[in-house]
Motif scaffolding. Structure first.
Motif, PDB file in Angstrom:
ATOM      1  N   ARG A  48      77.112  17.260  20.569  1.00 22.67           N
ATOM      2  CA  ARG A  48      76.220  18.306  20.050  1.00 22.67           C
ATOM      3  C   ARG A  48      76.948  19.637  20.029  1.00 22.67           C
ATOM      4  O   ARG A  48      78.012  19.793  20.615  1.00 22.67           O
ATOM      5  CB  ARG A  48      74.959  18.401  20.899  1.00 22.67           C
ATOM      6  CG  ARG A  48      75.195  18.863  22.328  1.00 22.67           C
ATOM      7  CD  ARG A  48      73.935  18.673  23.180  1.00 22.67           C
ATOM      8  NE  ARG A  48      73.923  19.463  24.381  1.00 22.67           N
ATOM      9  CZ  ARG A  48      74.619  19.240  25.481  1.00 22.67           C
ATOM     10  NH1 ARG A  48      75.465  18.230  25.520  1.00 22.67           N
ATOM     11  NH2 ARG A  48      74.507  20.013  26.535  1.00 22.67           N
ATOM     12  N   MET A  49      76.326  20.583  19.367  1.00 25.92           N
ATOM     13  CA  MET A  49      76.876  21.937  19.327  1.00 25.92           C
ATOM     14  C   MET A  49      76.213  22.757  20.431  1.00 25.92           C
ATOM     15  O   MET A  49      75.032  22.619  20.713  1.00 25.92           O
ATOM     16  CB  MET A  49      76.614  22.600  17.971  1.00 25.92           C
ATOM     17  CG  MET A  49      77.397  21.975  16.827  1.00 25.92           C
ATOM     18  SD  MET A  49      79.176  21.989  17.070  1.00 25.92           S
ATOM     19  CE  MET A  49      79.522  23.733  16.959  1.00 25.92           C
ATOM     20  N   GLY A  50      77.018  23.601  21.070  1.00 24.65           N
ATOM     21  CA  GLY A  50      76.513  24.483  22.112  1.00 24.65           C
ATOM     22  C   GLY A  50      77.094  25.872  21.911  1.00 24.65           C
ATOM     23  O   GLY A  50      77.730  26.145  20.900  1.00 24.65           O
ATOM     24  N   ARG A  51      76.873  26.748  22.868  1.00 27.98           N
ATOM     25  CA  ARG A  51      77.409  28.107  22.785  1.00 27.98           C
ATOM     26  C   ARG A  51      78.091  28.459  24.091  1.00 27.98           C
ATOM     27  O   ARG A  51      77.599  28.149  25.164  1.00 27.98           O
ATOM     28  CB  ARG A  51      76.305  29.125  22.528  1.00 27.98           C
ATOM     29  CG  ARG A  51      75.714  29.011  21.153  1.00 27.98           C
ATOM     30  CD  ARG A  51      75.132  30.361  20.736  1.00 27.98           C
ATOM     31  NE  ARG A  51      74.625  30.275  19.389  1.00 27.98           N
ATOM     32  CZ  ARG A  51      75.344  30.506  18.312  1.00 27.98           C
ATOM     33  NH1 ARG A  51      76.601  30.855  18.416  1.00 27.98           N
ATOM     34  NH2 ARG A  51      74.823  30.415  17.114  1.00 27.98           N
ATOM     35  N   ASN A  52      79.224  29.142  23.981  1.00 31.99           N
ATOM     36  CA  ASN A  52      79.891  29.679  25.151  1.00 31.99           C
ATOM     37  C   ASN A  52      79.021  30.834  25.641  1.00 31.99           C
ATOM     38  O   ASN A  52      78.796  31.797  24.912  1.00 31.99           O
ATOM     39  CB  ASN A  52      81.292  30.175  24.767  1.00 31.99           C
ATOM     40  CG  ASN A  52      82.034  30.786  25.923  1.00 31.99           C
ATOM     41  OD1 ASN A  52      81.446  31.313  26.849  1.00 31.99           O
ATOM     42  ND2 ASN A  52      83.356  30.724  25.848  1.00 31.99           N
ATOM     43  N   GLU A  57      80.191  32.291  21.254  1.00 34.29           N
ATOM     44  CA  GLU A  57      80.890  31.498  20.245  1.00 34.29           C
ATOM     45  C   GLU A  57      80.406  30.043  20.262  1.00 34.29           C
ATOM     46  O   GLU A  57      80.256  29.446  21.324  1.00 34.29           O
ATOM     47  CB  GLU A  57      82.393  31.539  20.550  1.00 34.29           C
ATOM     48  CG  GLU A  57      83.239  30.733  19.610  1.00 34.29           C
ATOM     49  CD  GLU A  57      84.699  30.759  20.042  1.00 34.29           C
ATOM     50  OE1 GLU A  57      85.423  29.864  19.609  1.00 34.29           O
ATOM     51  OE2 GLU A  57      85.090  31.652  20.809  1.00 34.29           O
ATOM     52  N   PRO A  58      80.128  29.457  19.088  1.00 31.88           N
ATOM     53  CA  PRO A  58      79.717  28.044  19.034  1.00 31.88           C
ATOM     54  C   PRO A  58      80.872  27.142  19.481  1.00 31.88           C
ATOM     55  O   PRO A  58      82.025  27.394  19.142  1.00 31.88           O
ATOM     56  CB  PRO A  58      79.399  27.797  17.560  1.00 31.88           C
ATOM     57  CG  PRO A  58      79.348  29.123  16.913  1.00 31.88           C
ATOM     58  CD  PRO A  58      80.114  30.075  17.766  1.00 31.88           C
ATOM     59  N   ILE A  59      80.535  26.114  20.254  1.00 34.91           N
ATOM     60  CA  ILE A  59      81.535  25.141  20.685  1.00 34.91           C
ATOM     61  C   ILE A  59      80.969  23.735  20.506  1.00 34.91           C
ATOM     62  O   ILE A  59      79.753  23.541  20.533  1.00 34.91           O
ATOM     63  CB  ILE A  59      81.962  25.343  22.152  1.00 34.91           C
ATOM     64  CG1 ILE A  59      80.751  25.274  23.095  1.00 34.91           C
ATOM     65  CG2 ILE A  59      82.694  26.642  22.352  1.00 34.91           C
ATOM     66  CD1 ILE A  59      81.106  25.256  24.558  1.00 34.91           C
ATOM     67  N   LYS A  60      81.868  22.775  20.307  1.00 35.92           N
ATOM     68  CA  LYS A  60      81.444  21.383  20.179  1.00 35.92           C
ATOM     69  C   LYS A  60      81.483  20.743  21.568  1.00 35.92           C
ATOM     70  O   LYS A  60      82.490  20.790  22.262  1.00 35.92           O
ATOM     71  CB  LYS A  60      82.377  20.631  19.233  1.00 35.92           C
ATOM     72  CG  LYS A  60      81.976  19.202  18.995  1.00 35.92           C
ATOM     73  CD  LYS A  60      82.873  18.578  17.944  1.00 35.92           C
ATOM     74  CE  LYS A  60      82.697  17.160  17.640  1.00 35.92           C
ATOM     75  NZ  LYS A  60      81.805  16.298  17.978  1.00 35.92           N
TER      76      LYS A  60
END
Length: 86
Positions: A48-52, A57-60
């Motif tokens: 899923r996609m998440g955020r730092n 910043e979006p992270i996988k």
């Protein structure tokens, strides 16, 4: 051992055998339920996609397998009843 009056070594070996069986069963993909206490299961989590949280910043986040332990109603009720008596 104190609660049952049994030999400490016997109780220790029984608990070790129990945890070994639970670990092996859950490791093979089957859930284990100890009625009124807990459910142990192996869970597959999808990517899923998440955020730092620091930068936004979006992270996988990659897929992974994890262990999940769920407290059942009997255990929760006993713990909450003991907490409310204090």
């Amino acid at each position: 051992a104190e609660a049952t009056g049994e030999d400490k070594k016997l109780v220790d070996s029984m608990l070790k055998a129990t945890t070994d069986v639970i670990t092996a069963t859950v490791g093979s993909g089957d859930p284990v339920v100890i009625s009124g206490f807990a459910k142990f299961a192996k869970v597959e989590r999808a990517a899923r996609m998440g955020r730092n949280p620091a930068t936004g910043e979006p992270i996988k986040i990659s897929a992974k397998t994890t262990a999940k332990i769920t407290a059942l109603k009997g255990f929760k009720d006993a713990v909450l009843a003991a907490k409310s008596k204090k």
